[in-house]
Design a protein around this motif. Structure first.
Motif, mmCIF file in Angstrom:
data_model
loop_
_atom_site.group_PDB
_atom_site.id
_atom_site.type_symbol
_atom_site.label_atom_id
_atom_site.label_comp_id
_atom_site.label_asym_id
_atom_site.label_seq_id
_atom_site.Cartn_x
_atom_site.Cartn_y
_atom_site.Cartn_z
ATOM 1 N N LEU A 195 0.817 -1.217 0.000
ATOM 2 C CA LEU A 195 0.000 0.000 0.000
ATOM 3 C C LEU A 195 0.850 1.267 0.000
ATOM 4 C CD1 LEU A 195 -2.866 -1.036 2.470
ATOM 5 C CD2 LEU A 195 -2.696 -1.375 -0.011
ATOM 6 N N SER A 196 2.112 1.130 0.370
ATOM 7 C CA SER A 196 3.026 2.288 0.339
ATOM 8 C C SER A 196 3.768 2.390 -0.978
ATOM 9 C CB SER A 196 4.039 2.177 1.494
ATOM 10 O OG SER A 196 3.361 2.185 2.729
ATOM 11 N N GLY A 197 3.521 1.435 -1.876
ATOM 12 C CA GLY A 197 4.143 1.503 -3.192
ATOM 13 C C GLY A 197 5.463 0.776 -3.316
ATOM 14 N N ASN A 198 5.889 0.097 -2.282
ATOM 15 C CA ASN A 198 7.154 -0.636 -2.347
ATOM 16 C C ASN A 198 6.934 -2.059 -2.849
ATOM 17 O OD1 ASN A 198 8.545 1.572 -1.164
ATOM 18 N ND2 ASN A 198 7.808 0.921 0.856
ATOM 19 N N ASP A 199 7.953 -2.566 -3.557
ATOM 20 C CA ASP A 199 7.872 -3.930 -4.075
ATOM 21 C C ASP A 199 8.147 -4.948 -2.971
ATOM 22 O OD1 ASP A 199 7.190 -3.246 -6.636
ATOM 23 O OD2 ASP A 199 9.261 -3.208 -7.368
ATOM 24 N N HIS A 200 7.385 -6.020 -3.002
ATOM 25 C CA HIS A 200 7.615 -7.141 -2.094
ATOM 26 C C HIS A 200 7.507 -8.423 -2.915
ATOM 27 C CE1 HIS A 200 7.316 -4.828 1.699
ATOM 28 N NE2 HIS A 200 6.533 -4.050 0.962
ATOM 29 N N ALA A 201 8.523 -9.248 -2.815
ATOM 30 C CA ALA A 201 8.528 -10.522 -3.537
ATOM 31 C C ALA A 201 8.381 -11.657 -2.531
ATOM 32 C CB ALA A 201 9.820 -10.685 -4.326
ATOM 33 N N LEU A 202 7.743 -12.719 -2.963
ATOM 34 C CA LEU A 202 7.633 -13.886 -2.088
ATOM 35 C C LEU A 202 9.032 -14.381 -1.727
ATOM 36 C CD1 LEU A 202 5.834 -16.017 -0.724
ATOM 37 C CD2 LEU A 202 5.939 -17.336 -2.847
ATOM 38 N N ALA A 203 9.933 -14.261 -2.693
ATOM 39 C CA ALA A 203 11.309 -14.735 -2.473
ATOM 40 C C ALA A 203 12.002 -13.986 -1.329
ATOM 41 C CB ALA A 203 12.113 -14.580 -3.759
ATOM 42 N N ASP A 204 11.508 -12.798 -1.002
ATOM 43 C CA ASP A 204 12.090 -12.038 0.112
ATOM 44 C C ASP A 204 11.953 -12.794 1.435
ATOM 45 O OD1 ASP A 204 12.499 -10.029 -1.730
ATOM 46 O OD2 ASP A 204 10.781 -8.811 -1.072
ATOM 47 N N PHE A 205 11.000 -13.700 1.481
ATOM 48 C CA PHE A 205 10.696 -14.393 2.742
ATOM 49 C C PHE A 205 11.157 -15.843 2.718
ATOM 50 C CE2 PHE A 205 7.433 -11.186 1.774
ATOM 51 C CZ PHE A 205 7.780 -10.252 2.752
ATOM 52 N N GLY A 258 12.705 -19.218 3.389
ATOM 53 C CA GLY A 258 13.075 -19.833 4.663
ATOM 54 C C GLY A 258 12.084 -19.579 5.780
ATOM 55 N N LYS A 259 11.073 -18.759 5.503
ATOM 56 C CA LYS A 259 10.062 -18.477 6.532
ATOM 57 C C LYS A 259 8.708 -19.071 6.121
ATOM 58 C CE LYS A 259 11.989 -14.265 8.489
ATOM 59 N NZ LYS A 259 11.701 -12.892 8.933
ATOM 60 N N ILE A 260 7.912 -19.323 7.117
ATOM 61 C CA ILE A 260 6.524 -19.710 6.834
ATOM 62 C C ILE A 260 5.766 -18.440 6.481
ATOM 63 C CG2 ILE A 260 4.408 -20.668 7.823
ATOM 64 C CD1 ILE A 260 6.223 -22.328 9.698
ATOM 65 N N VAL A 261 4.994 -18.516 5.391
ATOM 66 C CA VAL A 261 4.249 -17.351 4.913
ATOM 67 C C VAL A 261 2.758 -17.704 4.828
ATOM 68 C CG1 VAL A 261 3.904 -15.754 2.968
ATOM 69 C CG2 VAL A 261 6.227 -16.498 3.580
ATOM 70 N N VAL A 262 1.940 -16.803 5.327
ATOM 71 C CA VAL A 262 0.483 -16.938 5.154
ATOM 72 C C VAL A 262 0.024 -15.863 4.171
ATOM 73 C CG1 VAL A 262 -1.784 -16.790 6.274
ATOM 74 C CG2 VAL A 262 0.141 -17.848 7.487
ATOM 75 N N LEU A 263 -0.719 -16.295 3.154
ATOM 76 C CA LEU A 263 -1.335 -15.351 2.218
ATOM 77 C C LEU A 263 -2.827 -15.306 2.506
ATOM 78 C CD1 LEU A 263 0.360 -16.428 -1.169
ATOM 79 C CD2 LEU A 263 1.137 -14.702 0.478
ATOM 80 N N GLU A 264 -3.336 -14.099 2.705
ATOM 81 C CA GLU A 264 -4.767 -13.908 2.993
ATOM 82 C C GLU A 264 -5.364 -13.034 1.900
ATOM 83 O OE1 GLU A 264 -5.428 -11.217 6.221
ATOM 84 O OE2 GLU A 264 -7.456 -10.821 5.492
ATOM 85 N N TRP A 265 -6.199 -13.622 1.025
ATOM 86 C CA TRP A 265 -6.873 -12.788 0.025
ATOM 87 C C TRP A 265 -7.960 -11.989 0.720
ATOM 88 C CZ3 TRP A 265 -3.308 -15.572 -2.246
ATOM 89 C CH2 TRP A 265 -2.805 -15.102 -3.459
ATOM 90 N N THR A 266 -8.008 -10.705 0.413
ATOM 91 C CA THR A 266 -8.910 -9.826 1.159
ATOM 92 C C THR A 266 -9.602 -8.816 0.258
ATOM 93 O OG1 THR A 266 -9.068 -8.492 3.190
ATOM 94 C CG2 THR A 266 -7.195 -8.047 1.725
ATOM 95 N N ASN A 267 -10.711 -8.293 0.731
ATOM 96 C CA ASN A 267 -11.498 -7.265 0.044
ATOM 97 C C ASN A 267 -12.385 -6.633 1.112
ATOM 98 O OD1 ASN A 267 -13.457 -5.780 -1.294
ATOM 99 N ND2 ASN A 267 -14.313 -7.525 -2.411
ATOM 100 N N PRO A 268 -12.126 -5.400 1.493
ATOM 101 C CA PRO A 268 -12.896 -4.814 2.598
ATOM 102 C C PRO A 268 -14.355 -4.578 2.275
ATOM 103 C CG PRO A 268 -11.527 -3.151 1.542
ATOM 104 C CD PRO A 268 -11.129 -4.469 0.936
ATOM 105 N N GLY A 269 -14.732 -4.704 1.000
ATOM 106 C CA GLY A 269 -16.140 -4.558 0.627
ATOM 107 C C GLY A 269 -16.932 -5.839 0.783
ATOM 108 N N CYS A 270 -16.243 -6.919 1.132
ATOM 109 C CA CYS A 270 -16.920 -8.214 1.285
ATOM 110 C C CYS A 270 -17.413 -8.368 2.728
ATOM 111 C CB CYS A 270 -15.955 -9.346 0.935
ATOM 112 S SG CYS A 270 -16.604 -10.981 1.353
ATOM 113 N N PRO A 271 -18.696 -8.650 2.924
ATOM 114 C CA PRO A 271 -19.208 -8.757 4.301
ATOM 115 C C PRO A 271 -18.587 -9.891 5.101
ATOM 116 C CG PRO A 271 -20.885 -9.412 2.699
ATOM 117 C CD PRO A 271 -19.758 -8.804 1.921
ATOM 118 N N VAL A 272 -18.100 -10.912 4.443
ATOM 119 C CA VAL A 272 -17.462 -12.012 5.180
ATOM 120 C C VAL A 272 -16.099 -11.547 5.719
ATOM 121 C CG1 VAL A 272 -16.669 -14.398 5.058
ATOM 122 C CG2 VAL A 272 -18.678 -13.691 3.762
ATOM 123 N N VAL A 273 -15.377 -10.793 4.908
ATOM 124 C CA VAL A 273 -14.115 -10.193 5.378
ATOM 125 C C VAL A 273 -14.416 -9.224 6.523
ATOM 126 C CG1 VAL A 273 -12.211 -8.659 4.750
ATOM 127 C CG2 VAL A 273 -12.930 -10.476 3.179
#
Lengths: 314, 207
Positions: free
Chosen positions: B46-56, B58-73
């Motif tokens: 959201l700040s405009g910086n690049d982030h690659a999965l490869a940056d992490f 060796g770590k466990i990563v959780v990806l959470e698909w999100t949309n604040p307009g969705c009532p379930v979210v």
């Protein structure tokens, strides 16, 4: 004793989204509510089970979801308040339609829709006079965006007695059920199709269950909607009915070491009409399953090939 | 309109080749299964910086698909469930990335600055939220709903794919959070008991 269908007795007490998406999605447009519901008495039951219906009207373009909503969405659910000892069965859905939007499969109901529920009487029987049934329908409706909500409804269900003693309009109630009853799945026996011996094959990440269809109308079978299966994720985009067979790819929740499901059930579409189909896999077949994947140093999981085997219908 | 036999043969052949090509393309784009390598991506936060999965790595990563307009979210954040899971994961050294694949033409789309405000108001505790407006990452993973969770193990393989929990209606006090269960199993060196579930929520609003 089977009673004549009768109508909706009381209007919705409350109708409105409990949670909302974008403000413009709260209502259906032109100030009309997005969803309205009424509780319909289809059969008063006494002395047997009563059959109630939830008749739902949606604003243009909105849809609700089938019991297996597909890749997204949520099926509606109901919280009942009934006479002590009475028990509500599962919510019965009419045949859904399948939609594909941006690669996401949706199994849904368009406006209007009737859901049915059978209410078993208390052990002591129904009350002598009319009794009240209350329900809260929890729903998720979507168009471009989605809205969730709850709608409370109630109806006065007549007890035993002549129709003239019952409140409500018989003509309207009969019309509701006569209009929507044919949209519910029918027994497979009337389809001209039967299911042959099933076959399950492990494709490396999912059980691919194949159900061959036999009978003079097999070529008219065009689709199959799979009921939810505990312990499996349905690959809805991969479910198909063509060339006289049903194919259901099922990903086991507990990994490749899991046996195939004991049964697959759903709605088979033949000539545009839905029929209930339930196919069981024999226990002998379930004895053969792919090797459980080994856990790596950090529980890493691997796919492993498994056998192909034949399964017999019960 | 009648075609000469040769023309018809050529047309049929082309159609077959086209269909085969589409099938092959579809197969090539098939989302990874549990146990497969997690698709690589580089997305802007959201700040405009690049982030690659490869940056992490060796770590466990959780990806959470999100949309604040969705009532379930909305429910998961308003009930504090998602933030609690994010904080619990962070305390275990896990990287939690929210991914937003809503296309800019959809009513649910929000600009990064607005997303910052919304999720700050919700006290979200993810590491970063990543913008995937063209849906490339979402499609690569086969993300279908918001929320939809993927847990990636320290070796970069998908260990869990599915719902955040087993409580579709938000009324189960004894719910199982599948994301945290997968994380705990990975940290303990055990197999993930439940590695795939049916995600529930709004569809991802792809272009």
């Amino acid at each position: 004793m089977k009673t004549a269908p009768i109508l909706v007795l009381l209007p919705a007490l409350l109708a409105g989204p409990a949670e909302a998406g974008p403000p413009d999605a709260r209502r259906g447009g032109e100030g009309s509510p997005l969803l309205t519901a009424r509780l319909v008495v289809v059969e008063a039951g006494a002395p047997g089970p009563a059959k109630l219906g939830l008749y739902v009207e949606l604003a243009a373009g909105w849809h609700l979801y089938w019991v297996n909503p597909g890749d997204s969405g949520l099926a509606p659910s109901v919280r009942w308040a009934l006479p002590e000892g009475a028990a509500a069965g599962p919510l019965r859905h009419p045949v859904p339609r399948k939609a594909l939007r941006e690669g996401i499969v949706s199994l849904e109901h368009e406006n209007p829709v009737l859901f049915l529920c059978e209410i078993a009487p208390p052990a002591s029987g129904w009350p002598a006079g009319p009794w009240k049934a209350s329900a809260v329908l929890e729903w998720m409706a979507c168009r471009d965006s989605c809205v969730t909500g709850e709608t409370a409804v109630e109806a006065l269900v007549p007890g035993p007695g002549p129709p003239s003693a019952r409140p409500g309009s018989f003509a309207e109630g009969k019309a509701v059920y006569e209009r929507f009853g044919p949209l519910f799945p029918r027994p497979l026996a009337g389809s001209g199709v039967t299911a042959g011996p099933a076959r399950a094959e492990w494709d490396g990440s999912a059980w691919r269950v194949e159900v061959p269809l036999v009978g003079e109308r097999r070529a008219a079978a065009s689709d199959f909607f799979v009921h939810p299966l505990d312990g499996f994720v349905i690959d809805n985009a991969g479910v198909a009915c063509r060339d006289g067979k049903i194919v259901c790819p099922l990903v086991p929740s507990r990994g490749p070491g899991s046996p195939p499901p004991p049964a697959v059930a759903g709605v088979l579409i033949v000539d545009g009409i839905g029929y209930e189909l339930c196919a069981a896999v024999s226990k002998q077949a379930a004895l053969k399953s792919p090797a459980a994947r080994p856990a790596g140093p950090a529980g890493r999981s691997y796919s492993s090939p498994g056998p192909i085997f034949d399964a017999a219908w019960r | 309109m009648a075609f000469p036999r040769l023309t018809r043969t050529v047309l049929v052949s082309l159609a077959v080749l086209a269909a085969a090509g589409l099938a092959a393309a579809a197969a090539a784009q098939a989302p990874p299964a549990v146990g497969d390598p997690a698709p690589a991506f580089t997305l802007k936060c959201l700040s405009g910086n690049d982030h690659a999965l490869a940056d992490f790595k060796g770590k466990i990563v959780v990806l959470e698909w999100t949309n604040p307009g969705c009532p379930v979210v909305q429910r998961h954040y308003k009930d504090g469930l998602m933030q609690a899971a994010q904080k619990a994961a962070k305390e275990k050294g896990v990287v939690w990335l929210a991914v937003n694949s809503t296309n800019p033409g959809h009513a649910n789309y929000r600009e990064p600055a607005e997303l910052k405000t919304i999720y700050a108001d919700w006290h979200a505790a993810y590491a970063v939220q990543l913008m995937d407006a063209d849906g490339t990452a979402g499609r690569a993973y086969g993300a279908k709903t918001t929320p939809h969770i993927f847990v990636i193990d320290a070796q970069g393989r998908i260990a869990y794919n599915g719902a955040i929990d087993d409580d579709t209606g938000g009324r189960n006090a004894d719910q199982t959070n599948y994301a945290l269960a997968a994380v705990d199993a990975l940290l303990a060196g055990k197999p993930v008991a439940v590695s795939a579930t049916q995600p529930y929520g709004c569809s991802v609003k792809y272009k």
